[in-house]
Write an enzyme that holds these catalytic residues in place. Sequence first.
Site, mmCIF file in Angstrom:
data_model
loop_
_atom_site.group_PDB
_atom_site.id
_atom_site.type_symbol
_atom_site.label_atom_id
_atom_site.label_comp_id
_atom_site.label_asym_id
_atom_site.label_seq_id
_atom_site.Cartn_x
_atom_site.Cartn_y
_atom_site.Cartn_z
ATOM 1 C CG ASP A 151 36.621 8.182 11.801
ATOM 2 O OD1 ASP A 151 36.093 9.103 12.453
ATOM 3 O OD2 ASP A 151 37.557 7.484 12.241
ATOM 4 C CG HIS A 298 33.967 4.345 9.070
ATOM 5 N ND1 HIS A 298 33.824 3.502 10.149
ATOM 6 C CD2 HIS A 298 35.282 4.678 9.016
ATOM 7 C CE1 HIS A 298 35.008 3.313 10.724
ATOM 8 N NE2 HIS A 298 35.898 4.018 10.065
#
Length: 330
Positions: A151, A298
């Site tokens: 992400d 992430h």
Amino acid sequence: MVKARIPAPRRSLLLGASALLGTSALLVACGAPGSPSAAGDAAHRTAAPSASTSASGPTDGGSSVAARPTPGEDARTSASPAPTASGSPTPAAPSSSPYAPPSAARTTAPAQPGAGSTPGASAPATHAPAPATGVLRHTASGGRTVALTFDDGPGPATGRVLDLLAQYGAKATFCEIGDNAKARPATVQRIVAEGHRLCDHTVDHPQPMHAQTHEQQVAEIRDAKADIERAAGGSPTITWWRAPGGDFTAENERIGADFGMKSLGWTVDPRDWARPGVQAIVSDVQRNLRPGGVVLMHDGGGDRSQTVAALEQLLPWMVAQGYVFDFPQS
């Protein structure tokens, strides 16, 4: 004139009656037990001390009567943080993570009015949104597969993540911020060229997503998709979208579907965004991963050096455990 003599037995009776009348009068004047005036005196004597009185009372841990707020005092005063033993206020609990899934309170239906509620009373100003029902949390193929998702990129760490994925022949899905995709189009193009997939993660990661107006949610999802497509060039397929913090609702799930995308969740969240330490990230994934799982990590949104270091350990571990890298179900 001769005074009439009252016989002794009658005289005693009259004297007793007089004494009784005198006592009753005295009791009325002073307040007999159980009379209103006596009850008022007792209440006055046992009334709780005022706030100023209790404040100067003993502080040795003995029992004391809690001070009551002064009539007319702002009710918010009673909500002040309780002092600790050192005398300073107890710090408020830390706010929830910007990436954490929404709390259960947001998916709980508002309480219905009770039988004694006042007819016509106004409803609460806000209400919990209807939760989404079609969030995907499994790999496409099932079995001993795993879907890696990243992400908030693309960011400075994305290139290193791509290098590691290539080293182990792993494919992943990158849920990108629209603004970041516009800023790093070459990285987006590399993601597509190396066989990975793209996912819409809104224009600028608003939180909470459900608090945005309908028009704002539409713009966040629609415009991010357009930004990512332009950055990638050609006509990349964007199959999924992911709500910031996993804040999926029936409303924004429908918006994503209107733009041809499905809602993508996860099953493993090592909270790498918080930089808990490389070993903490590794241990969390190893402990919670199950066949068909979707791992959330992430590659953007801050310093992702811990994520990269954890990935260096997790990729060979997954291969050794017999996992095959897959994309999420679509």
